[in-house]
Design an enzyme around this catalytic site. Sequence first.
Site, mmCIF file in Angstrom:
data_model
loop_
_atom_site.group_PDB
_atom_site.id
_atom_site.type_symbol
_atom_site.label_atom_id
_atom_site.label_comp_id
_atom_site.label_asym_id
_atom_site.label_seq_id
_atom_site.Cartn_x
_atom_site.Cartn_y
_atom_site.Cartn_z
ATOM 1 N N ASP A 35 0.479 3.525 8.163
ATOM 2 C CA ASP A 35 1.037 3.895 7.103
ATOM 3 C C ASP A 35 2.517 3.122 7.092
ATOM 4 O O ASP A 35 2.922 4.411 7.814
ATOM 5 C CB ASP A 35 0.888 5.067 6.450
ATOM 6 C CG ASP A 35 0.558 4.623 4.582
ATOM 7 O OD1 ASP A 35 1.250 3.051 4.217
ATOM 8 O OD2 ASP A 35 0.654 5.309 3.354
ATOM 9 N N ASP A 68 1.328 -3.200 4.454
ATOM 10 C CA ASP A 68 1.417 -2.306 4.851
ATOM 11 C C ASP A 68 0.539 -1.377 5.778
ATOM 12 O O ASP A 68 1.304 0.047 6.376
ATOM 13 C CB ASP A 68 2.933 -1.850 4.062
ATOM 14 C CG ASP A 68 2.334 -0.942 2.762
ATOM 15 O OD1 ASP A 68 1.425 -1.112 2.381
ATOM 16 O OD2 ASP A 68 3.267 -0.627 1.984
ATOM 17 N N GLU A 69 -0.800 -1.515 5.655
ATOM 18 C CA GLU A 69 -1.864 0.117 6.064
ATOM 19 C C GLU A 69 -3.293 -0.998 6.042
ATOM 20 O O GLU A 69 -3.251 -1.819 6.020
ATOM 21 C CB GLU A 69 -1.542 0.989 5.270
ATOM 22 C CG GLU A 69 -2.341 0.409 3.432
ATOM 23 C CD GLU A 69 -2.174 1.438 2.527
ATOM 24 O OE1 GLU A 69 -2.990 2.731 2.915
ATOM 25 O OE2 GLU A 69 -1.684 1.447 1.393
#
Length: 355
Positions: free
Chosen positions: A11, A106-107
């Site tokens: 993350d 983003d993860e």
Amino acid sequence: MNPIRKIIHIDMDCFYAAIEMRDFPELANKPIAVGGDAKRRGVIATCNYAARQFGIRSAMPTAHALKLCRELILRPVRMDVYQKESQYIRSLLTEYTDLVEPLSLDEAYLDVTESTQCQGSATWIAEEIRARIYQTRQLTASAGIAPNKSLAKIASDWHKPNGQMVIRPEDVSAFVLDLPVRKLFGVGPKMEEKLGALNIKTCADLQRYSVEYLLQKFGTMGQRLYELARGIDNRPVNPERIRKSISVEETYPKDLPNSEACLAVLPDLMARLEARIQRAGKISGIHNLFVKLKFNDFQQTTIERVMDKLDLIVLRQLIQEGFARRGMPVRLLGIGIKLKQENTYQSIQLPLLDL
């Protein structure tokens, strides 16, 4: 018996805002947010930790955020930049496993159960990924390592920003007892309120109820709650993209000093690759063979050849050619196939090789 899974959740820390602070250093340590114009009823996409101290959060109306912090610096969304960074990071993740499931820019989840990188340690893999992201992109990431996706995601949030946490299989039962139910996958504010009405605040509270009762009370979600409260989550990591390759690799405790030493370990790699291809079942056919060598100075080279079948002789030639590029001891050796990107699928007939 299936091996205990090793799942990593990566993350990125306040991803969009972190990119803005990297690209515009004068913004460092100032409260900034990325989002739409307040005059156009915009909302906050993300903000840095300095802004979060004022109570600013993602999805908050920009106008309200500016009321909470008059010094807030609002940056426009540069989606093309964020997508480019995300693509780079995703490419880096696939160096460790084909089983990468992006959740957003983003993860992502990684299943590294079968990875031999970093001596097969999921903890070391996560540490190396985070270090490489920072070294190459000047961005920080947090990581969670656990036997399943739900726990890995919980763990990645435990030591944010720029930290990681491991939940070992033998620690799962004890870990979940004091875990607030709001941390469970699928439990939002409304479900938390319903559980609270039953005086269920932690997983220990939830464990007191039978699956039959939870099914009656919450429908199919009851089964999910019953399992998550016990640290059970059998969801697989599902790669979003079509599989493009199948490979195996090994990092050796002692460097392989010459090409002969590399060729000596090829039979073991070949056997593992054949087994992995067999497990893949029907695939779209072989397009290329390739080998990867990482030398003891951490430089690496990949060499490939167009071939429609697995061929030991060709792999031997590729290893020799790859080694000749630097002529240095080899710390990692990998072999693999690239698959045809067609809609027709076939079962690969593996050669009976005299190894």
